[in-house]
Design a protein around this motif. Structure first.
Motif, PDB file in Angstrom:
ATOM      1  N   LEU A  47     -14.858  -5.980 -61.378  1.00 13.48           N
ATOM      2  CA  LEU A  47     -14.042  -6.880 -60.956  1.00 13.48           C
ATOM      3  C   LEU A  47     -14.593  -8.119 -61.588  1.00 13.48           C
ATOM      4  O   LEU A  47     -15.848  -8.485 -61.127  1.00 13.48           O
ATOM      5  CB  LEU A  47     -13.913  -6.981 -59.255  1.00 13.48           C
ATOM      6  N   VAL A  48     -13.742  -9.329 -62.019  1.00 16.41           N
ATOM      7  CA  VAL A  48     -14.569 -10.433 -62.186  1.00 16.41           C
ATOM      8  C   VAL A  48     -13.590 -11.646 -61.275  1.00 16.41           C
ATOM      9  O   VAL A  48     -12.394 -11.842 -61.452  1.00 16.41           O
ATOM     10  CB  VAL A  48     -14.096 -10.970 -63.710  1.00 16.41           C
ATOM     11  N   LEU A  49     -14.383 -12.095 -60.418  1.00 23.03           N
ATOM     12  CA  LEU A  49     -13.733 -12.905 -59.658  1.00 23.03           C
ATOM     13  C   LEU A  49     -14.518 -14.532 -59.603  1.00 23.03           C
ATOM     14  O   LEU A  49     -15.604 -14.541 -59.409  1.00 23.03           O
ATOM     15  CB  LEU A  49     -13.998 -12.632 -57.955  1.00 23.03           C
ATOM     16  N   PRO A  50     -13.548 -15.432 -59.595  1.00 27.50           N
ATOM     17  CA  PRO A  50     -13.925 -16.965 -59.962  1.00 27.50           C
ATOM     18  C   PRO A  50     -14.381 -17.297 -58.631  1.00 27.50           C
ATOM     19  O   PRO A  50     -13.770 -17.008 -57.467  1.00 27.50           O
ATOM     20  CB  PRO A  50     -12.703 -17.571 -60.356  1.00 27.50           C
ATOM     21  N   ALA A 158      -4.755  -7.860 -54.063  1.00 26.46           N
ATOM     22  CA  ALA A 158      -5.073  -8.502 -52.725  1.00 26.46           C
ATOM     23  C   ALA A 158      -6.390  -9.326 -52.673  1.00 26.46           C
ATOM     24  O   ALA A 158      -6.534 -10.443 -52.382  1.00 26.46           O
ATOM     25  CB  ALA A 158      -4.833  -7.626 -51.652  1.00 26.46           C
ATOM     26  N   ILE A 159      -7.452  -8.751 -53.440  1.00 27.39           N
ATOM     27  CA  ILE A 159      -8.694  -9.501 -53.422  1.00 27.39           C
ATOM     28  C   ILE A 159      -8.329 -10.562 -54.111  1.00 27.39           C
ATOM     29  O   ILE A 159      -9.218 -11.678 -53.898  1.00 27.39           O
ATOM     30  CB  ILE A 159      -9.852  -8.369 -54.166  1.00 27.39           C
ATOM     31  N   GLU A 160      -7.854 -10.552 -55.416  1.00 30.47           N
ATOM     32  CA  GLU A 160      -7.459 -11.686 -56.375  1.00 30.47           C
ATOM     33  C   GLU A 160      -6.861 -12.676 -55.682  1.00 30.47           C
ATOM     34  O   GLU A 160      -7.294 -13.988 -55.878  1.00 30.47           O
ATOM     35  CB  GLU A 160      -6.757 -11.544 -57.527  1.00 30.47           C
ATOM     36  N   SER A 161      -5.762 -12.379 -54.812  1.00 32.86           N
ATOM     37  CA  SER A 161      -5.157 -13.332 -54.054  1.00 32.86           C
ATOM     38  C   SER A 161      -5.956 -14.087 -52.980  1.00 32.86           C
ATOM     39  O   SER A 161      -5.970 -15.468 -52.622  1.00 32.86           O
ATOM     40  CB  SER A 161      -3.818 -12.855 -53.245  1.00 32.86           C
ATOM     41  N   GLU A 162      -7.047 -13.311 -52.397  1.00 36.07           N
ATOM     42  CA  GLU A 162      -7.787 -13.992 -51.396  1.00 36.07           C
ATOM     43  C   GLU A 162      -8.737 -15.047 -51.971  1.00 36.07           C
ATOM     44  O   GLU A 162      -9.208 -16.008 -51.421  1.00 36.07           O
ATOM     45  CB  GLU A 162      -8.614 -12.838 -50.762  1.00 36.07           C
ATOM     46  N   VAL A 163      -9.148 -14.678 -53.359  1.00 39.51           N
ATOM     47  CA  VAL A 163      -9.911 -15.679 -53.901  1.00 39.51           C
ATOM     48  C   VAL A 163      -9.439 -16.823 -54.393  1.00 39.51           C
ATOM     49  O   VAL A 163     -10.168 -17.837 -54.443  1.00 39.51           O
ATOM     50  CB  VAL A 163     -10.731 -14.848 -55.105  1.00 39.51           C
ATOM     51  N   LYS A 164      -8.378 -16.815 -54.664  1.00 44.62           N
ATOM     52  CA  LYS A 164      -7.635 -17.991 -55.218  1.00 44.62           C
ATOM     53  C   LYS A 164      -7.388 -19.033 -54.236  1.00 44.62           C
ATOM     54  O   LYS A 164      -7.359 -19.007 -52.910  1.00 44.62           O
ATOM     55  CB  LYS A 164      -6.137 -17.696 -55.845  1.00 44.62           C
TER      56      LYS A 164
END
Length: 164
Positions: A47-50, A158-164
């Motif tokens: 996973l790559v999270l900004p 869901a993780i991606e939307s939490e990080v945004k």
């Protein structure tokens, strides 16, 4: 979404992070040990999270016995900048990261021209957003180990939307 990264600072990409993980003495020793007769090491989807002006990489490592064919989460690697966190589960990795995340956000805020980081990124581990991310990571791990890939994919979204 387009992220503009600093040209003055080296930011590792997924392949460089994978190489750093493979070259780490503790990790490579464990991978060699587990990848012997009767078992196989499987690397999960990275996973790559900004986060701030850099990325958080989450790399699960599974072990699969040849007789059972059911992968089991063995270790988790988190990578941020030059830092590798190598633990038994997501909760431990996130706990170790929570102190480092505060430092990362402070550095990002101090850097000239860096985008403002959200205050929630520096919050302690009791932060509701961090708790939700932990829960999604736990569910992702559980679902992917059961082979429920479409449901695990929804957890990643869901993780991606939490990080945004």
């Amino acid at each position: 979404m387009v992220l503009q990264l600093s040209k003055q600072e080296l930011i590792f990409g997924p392949m460089q992070i994978a190489a750093r993980i493979n070259q780490d003495q503790n990790i490579s020793k464990d991978l060699s040990l587990w990848n012997q007769q009767g078992s196989q090491v499987l690397r999960g989807q990275t996973l790559v999270l900004p986060v701030g002006d850099t990325f958080l990489y989450v790399d699960p490592i599974y072990i699969q016995a040849t007789e059972t064919r059911m992968p089991q989460l063995k270790k988790v690697v988190l990578a941020v900048g030059n830092r590798l966190i190598y633990t038994d589960n997501y909760e431990e990795a996130l706990a170790q990261l929570s102190g480092g995340a505060r430092e990362l956000v402070q550095q990002a805020e101090a850097a000239p021209g860096a985008p403002a980081a959200s205050p929630s990124a520096a919050a302690p581990s009791g932060d509701p957003k961090l708790q939700r991310i932990r829960e999604h990571l736990r569910r992702y791990r559980e679902l992917s180990s059961q082979g429920k890939w479409s449901e695990a994919g929804r957890e990643l979204e869901a993780i991606e939307s939490e990080v945004k």
